[in-house]
Design an enzyme around this catalytic site. Structure first.
Site, PDB file in Angstrom:
ATOM      1  N   ASP A  74     -14.962 -64.891 -14.564  1.00 35.84           N
ATOM      2  CA  ASP A  74     -14.681 -65.030 -13.039  1.00 35.84           C
ATOM      3  C   ASP A  74     -13.892 -63.319 -12.760  1.00 35.84           C
ATOM      4  O   ASP A  74     -12.497 -63.254 -12.763  1.00 35.84           O
ATOM      5  CB  ASP A  74     -15.613 -65.665 -12.561  1.00 35.84           C
ATOM      6  CG  ASP A  74     -15.803 -65.414 -10.840  1.00 35.84           C
ATOM      7  OD1 ASP A  74     -17.078 -64.645 -11.643  1.00 35.84           O
ATOM      8  OD2 ASP A  74     -16.642 -66.512 -10.378  1.00 35.84           O
TER       9      ASP A  74
ATOM     10  N   GLU B  83     -20.191 -59.830 -10.080  1.00 34.12           N
ATOM     11  CA  GLU B  83     -21.374 -60.678  -8.842  1.00 34.12           C
ATOM     12  C   GLU B  83     -21.759 -59.290  -8.150  1.00 34.12           C
ATOM     13  O   GLU B  83     -21.525 -57.799  -7.974  1.00 34.12           O
ATOM     14  CB  GLU B  83     -20.993 -61.107  -7.730  1.00 34.12           C
ATOM     15  CG  GLU B  83     -20.237 -62.639  -7.662  1.00 34.12           C
ATOM     16  CD  GLU B  83     -19.625 -63.176  -6.573  1.00 34.12           C
ATOM     17  OE1 GLU B  83     -20.025 -63.259  -5.310  1.00 34.12           O
ATOM     18  OE2 GLU B  83     -19.296 -64.809  -6.556  1.00 34.12           O
TER      19      GLU B  83
ATOM     20  N   GLU C  26     -28.332 -67.703  -8.280  1.00 37.87           N
ATOM     21  CA  GLU C  26     -27.234 -68.592  -7.661  1.00 37.87           C
ATOM     22  C   GLU C  26     -28.624 -69.144  -6.041  1.00 37.87           C
ATOM     23  O   GLU C  26     -28.631 -67.450  -5.483  1.00 37.87           O
ATOM     24  CB  GLU C  26     -26.095 -68.540  -6.747  1.00 37.87           C
ATOM     25  CG  GLU C  26     -25.656 -69.594  -5.701  1.00 37.87           C
ATOM     26  CD  GLU C  26     -24.176 -69.739  -5.949  1.00 37.87           C
ATOM     27  OE1 GLU C  26     -23.585 -68.626  -7.043  1.00 37.87           O
ATOM     28  OE2 GLU C  26     -23.607 -70.319  -5.194  1.00 37.87           O
TER      29      GLU C  26
HETATM   30  O1  KIV Z   1     -17.215 -69.774  -9.690  1.00 39.90           O
HETATM   31  C1  KIV Z   1     -17.846 -70.425  -9.915  1.00 39.90           C
HETATM   32  O2  KIV Z   1     -17.499 -71.736 -10.097  1.00 39.90           O
HETATM   33  C2  KIV Z   1     -19.285 -69.545  -9.439  1.00 39.90           C
HETATM   34  C3  KIV Z   1     -20.503 -70.519 -10.200  1.00 39.90           C
HETATM   35  C4  KIV Z   1     -20.886 -71.777  -9.371  1.00 39.90           C
HETATM   36  C5  KIV Z   1     -21.751 -69.503 -11.094  1.00 39.90           C
HETATM   37  O3  KIV Z   1     -19.989 -68.548  -9.486  1.00 39.90           O
END
Ligand code: KIV
Length: 289
Positions: A86, A118, A185
């Protein structure tokens, strides 16, 4: 036996074949191994680690180096699963140059297979640049926790006037920009179903109903590690929080009563001489049961 790894192409084929994709978050090698062995297709090293691992109230404090550190650990535990890192808050929002350079750093330092970021159409140009640089990108629209303060909290998205069209347009624009998958989400299930039908790339839902191509949950939530946290979209498959506390209470009682360790869990000089190989390594599971 050689393991066939899940790739961005596997995920696309799964959508085409109507096979659902199971994604979970992972933050360390042990959990990654367990989730991978249990069949999870995708492991997301989510910035949710800021909340469930680091104890913050939001995901905002997480740094790129922290995500990379956890990605390396997850990569060591995963064999089959596709591992996604992420992009944390402010690692890609300031400029495209910053975004490309940080995504590249995450792929190199974290050894992940793809990055997730995001936001919708506003990041389309960045997505194009990343894909051109050879970095697979997973999109994430709807409730985007990095915009917590902008959104005024964690709230279901897309219910307002124009919400459906905005989300559909974001998904289409991200697809055109080159994302290989999109997380949806906390949006109404019928909007998620429409988006899933409108794009060729797999959608992965969290709080977005059953019409998505796959589902994702924070592993700590679905395992029930925090007994106080049970939002509507989470299904708890275990009550690990309580089970861990029970086990630890048992251990504490045994230690206090002198009931742990037993002779079988201890070493002796005589035994070491008799079976040197098994007992030489105190961490070997081959020791006396
Ligand atoms: O950071 C995370 O765990 C997420 C998921 C909930 C999709 O972005």
């Amino acid at each position: 036996m050689k393991t066939t790894k899940v790739t961005i192409h596997t995920l696309r084929q799964m959508k085409e074949r109507g096979e659902k994709i199971a994604m979970l978050t992972a933050y360390d090698a042990t959990f990654a191994r367990l989730l991978d062995e249990a069949g999870a297709d995708v492991l997301l090293v989510g910035d949710s680690l800021g909340m469930v691992v680091q104890g913050h109230d939001t995901t905002l404090p997480v740094t790129l180096d922290e995500i990379a550190y956890h990605c390396r650990a997850v990569g060591r535990g995963a064999r089959r699963a596709h591992v996604v890192g992420d992009m944390p808050f402010m690692s890609y929002q300031a400029s495209h140059e910053q975004g490309v350079s940080n995504a590249g750093k995450l792929m190199k330092d974290g050894a992940c297979h793809a990055v997730k970021l995001e936001g919708g159409a506003v990041h389309a140009e960045l997505v194009q640049k990343l894909v051109n640089a050879g970095i697979p990108v997973m999109g994430h629209i709807g409730l985007t926790p990095q915009s917590y303060h902008q959104l005024g909290g964690f709230k279901v998205q897309g219910r307002d006037v124009g919400g459906r069209e905005r989300l559909l347009s974001d998904a289409r624009t991200l697809e055109e920009a080159g994302v290989y998958s999109i997380v949806l989400e906390a949006i109404p299930a019928d909007i998620a179903r429409d988006i899933t039908a409108a794009v060729a790339v797999p959608t992965i839902g969290i709080g977005a109903g059953t019409g998505c191509d796959g589902q994702v949950l924070v592993s700590y939530d679905m395992l029930g590690l925090d007994e106080t946290f049970k939002p509507r979209f989470v299904r708890r498959y275990e009550t690990m929080g309580q089970r861990i506390k029970d086990a630890v209470q048992h251990y504490v009682a045994d230690v206090r009563a002198g009931a742990f360790p037993s002779d079988a869990e201890s070493f002796s000089i005589a035994e070491n001489k008799a079976t040197p190989t098994a007992m030489d390594n105190p961490y070997s599971s081959a020791g006396k049961k």
